[in-house]
Every structure is written in structure tokens, then in C-alpha cells.
Write a protein that holds these residues in place. Structure first.
Motif, mmCIF file in Angstrom:
data_model
loop_
_atom_site.group_PDB
_atom_site.id
_atom_site.type_symbol
_atom_site.label_atom_id
_atom_site.label_comp_id
_atom_site.label_asym_id
_atom_site.label_seq_id
_atom_site.Cartn_x
_atom_site.Cartn_y
_atom_site.Cartn_z
ATOM 1 N N ARG A 123 0.840 -1.211 0.000
ATOM 2 C CA ARG A 123 0.000 0.000 0.000
ATOM 3 C C ARG A 123 0.869 1.253 0.000
ATOM 4 O O ARG A 123 0.613 2.205 -0.731
ATOM 5 C CB ARG A 123 -0.917 0.022 1.231
ATOM 6 C CG ARG A 123 -2.255 -0.627 1.018
ATOM 7 C CD ARG A 123 -3.254 -0.308 2.133
ATOM 8 N NE ARG A 123 -2.727 -0.257 3.478
ATOM 9 C CZ ARG A 123 -2.586 -1.299 4.289
ATOM 10 N NH1 ARG A 123 -2.933 -2.510 3.871
ATOM 11 N NH2 ARG A 123 -2.111 -1.156 5.506
ATOM 12 N N MET A 124 1.904 1.227 0.835
ATOM 13 C CA MET A 124 2.808 2.366 0.891
ATOM 14 C C MET A 124 3.512 2.539 -0.458
ATOM 15 O O MET A 124 3.647 3.651 -0.966
ATOM 16 C CB MET A 124 3.849 2.170 1.992
ATOM 17 C CG MET A 124 4.746 3.386 2.164
ATOM 18 S SD MET A 124 6.180 3.143 3.240
ATOM 19 C CE MET A 124 5.489 2.445 4.686
ATOM 20 N N ALA A 125 3.928 1.443 -1.054
ATOM 21 C CA ALA A 125 4.638 1.499 -2.328
ATOM 22 C C ALA A 125 3.744 2.029 -3.445
ATOM 23 O O ALA A 125 4.213 2.766 -4.325
ATOM 24 C CB ALA A 125 5.175 0.117 -2.688
ATOM 25 N N LYS A 126 2.465 1.678 -3.418
ATOM 26 C CA LYS A 126 1.546 2.221 -4.431
ATOM 27 C C LYS A 126 1.493 3.735 -4.324
ATOM 28 O O LYS A 126 1.525 4.438 -5.340
ATOM 29 C CB LYS A 126 0.145 1.630 -4.260
ATOM 30 C CG LYS A 126 0.032 0.198 -4.711
ATOM 31 C CD LYS A 126 -1.350 -0.370 -4.427
ATOM 32 C CE LYS A 126 -1.393 -1.859 -4.730
ATOM 33 N NZ LYS A 126 -2.678 -2.468 -4.376
ATOM 34 N N GLY A 127 1.418 4.249 -3.111
ATOM 35 C CA GLY A 127 1.423 5.698 -2.912
ATOM 36 C C GLY A 127 2.728 6.324 -3.369
ATOM 37 O O GLY A 127 2.734 7.397 -3.991
ATOM 38 N N LEU A 128 3.845 5.662 -3.089
ATOM 39 C CA LEU A 128 5.142 6.169 -3.539
ATOM 40 C C LEU A 128 5.229 6.192 -5.064
ATOM 41 O O LEU A 128 5.809 7.107 -5.645
ATOM 42 C CB LEU A 128 6.277 5.331 -2.948
ATOM 43 C CG LEU A 128 6.517 5.500 -1.449
ATOM 44 C CD1 LEU A 128 7.477 4.427 -0.944
ATOM 45 C CD2 LEU A 128 7.050 6.892 -1.136
ATOM 46 N N CYS A 129 4.641 5.179 -5.707
ATOM 47 C CA CYS A 129 4.619 5.153 -7.181
ATOM 48 C C CYS A 129 3.819 6.333 -7.731
ATOM 49 O O CYS A 129 4.260 7.004 -8.670
ATOM 50 C CB CYS A 129 4.024 3.841 -7.690
ATOM 51 S SG CYS A 129 5.107 2.420 -7.558
#
Length: 188
Positions: A80-86
Motif C-alpha cells: 500500500r505504501m509502495a503504491k502511494g510512492l509510485c
């Protein structure tokens, strides 16, 4: 790697996780960083950017620790965090491209220094984040006023609100701008 080998590896990682890695960011990093970097690399198509964003994810966990109670829970949170970072990464790329396009229209003798360009890009990214946090009508009113130079009366008509409400919207947006400016001044 065969499916049975991967299943055994995940089972060992799950067991290791339950034996105490939830209390240690180092263990969390050890168990999940390669997976997260690979996950990001598939989405971004760039190994270097994936490595940077994976590091950013763990820096965020270092700054704001979370209690992740299971191996799968940790992976779900990290994804979830990585999706936001993307999303942030792609938005930044769009902003950088727009800035480069604007610079391309200028004479080379009138280009700002590289340092100034970085400051402009950081400022534009911060404004973009601020606009994304604002309610839609507030952001629309702010952009119509500041970028298009529309008077409040016209903005009110377009948004179907009173001119007084547009003034409130502008006050909200200007407060956010002041907070951004204060943050930049504090970092100097």
C-alpha cells in the motif's frame, strides 16, 4: 525457482517473522526489501527508481514506526505504501517534464541555475501535494484565481457557490500556501 522451493522459503520467512522480526526494522528490511524492490521494479520498469522508492518506504517506517503483526500484514502495508510512492513518483515525473518543457521555450542565456531549477521543482511538487489535499472546489477556485486570473464573481458562478464562499475557499488555499512557505523558510 520452483514453486516448492519458493513455498519453503516463504514458510521459513513467515516462521522467522513470527519469532521476533516485528520488533526489528532491520529484520523487516531483511525479509521484505528484496521483494518490495522487485514489486516496485515491475510497476516502474526501472530498477534504479525501484531501489530508491524501496529505500524511501523503509525510511518512512523508520520515521513513523508501525507495529506489523504478521508477515502478510507487513507485505500488505508495504505494498500500500509502495503504491502511494509510485503515484508520487509519477506525479513528480509529470511535473519535471512540464518544467523541462517550459524551460525549452526559453533562451539558453535566460535559464535558471541547476540549483534554482531544483528549488522550483520541489516547490511545484509541494504545491501539487497541497492541491491534492484540498477539497476539489477549493483547489479549483485557487487555480482559477491564481493561474487564470479569474475574478471571484466568475469563479463563484462556475462553481455554483456564492462569492463569499469563494473567498473562504481562497483563504483555505492561501493558508496552505503560507504553511508551505513557512516550511521552506524553516529548512533554509
Amino acid at each position: 525457482m520452483g514453486e516448492s522451493v519458493m513455498a519453503n522459503q516463504q514458510s521459513a520467512e513467515t516462521t522467522a517473522y513470527h519469532t521476533g522480526c516485528r520488533d526489528s526494522l532491520g529484520q523487516l528490511y531483511h525479509h521484505h526489501q528484496p521483494w518490495l524492490q522487485q514489486w516496485l521494479s515491475r510497476r516502474l520498469g526501472c530498477g534504479e527508481s525501484a531501489a530508491d522508492l524501496a529505500q524511501d518506504a523503509f525510511v518512512r517506517l523508520l520515521q513513523t514506526p508501525r507495529h506489523l503483526d504478521s508477515f502478510d500484514g507487513a507485505r500488505a502495508y508495504l505494498s500500500r505504501m509502495a503504491k502511494g510512492l509510485c503515484v508520487d513518483h509519477w506525479r513528480r515525473l509529470d511535473i519535471e517534464k512540464a518544467w523541462q518543457d517550459a524551460l525549452a521555450a526559453r533562451a539558453e542565456s535566460h535559464l535558471p541555475s541547476v540549483e534554482h531549477q531544483q528549488i522550483v521543482i520541489e516547490t511545484l511538487c509541494e504545491i501539487d501535494r497541497m492541491l491534492a489535499r484540498l477539497p476539489e472546489k477549493v483547489a479549483t477556485a485557487f487555480l482559477a484565481s491564481q493561474l487564470q486570473g479569474k475574478p471571484y464573481r466568475q469563479i463563484a458562478e462556475e462553481l455554483g457557490v456564492s462569492e463569499r464562499m469563494v473567498k473562504k475557499y481562497m483563504a483555505q488555499a492561501m493558508l496552505q500556501c503560507a504553511l508551505i512557505e513557512a516550511g521552506f523558510e524553516a529548512s533554509l
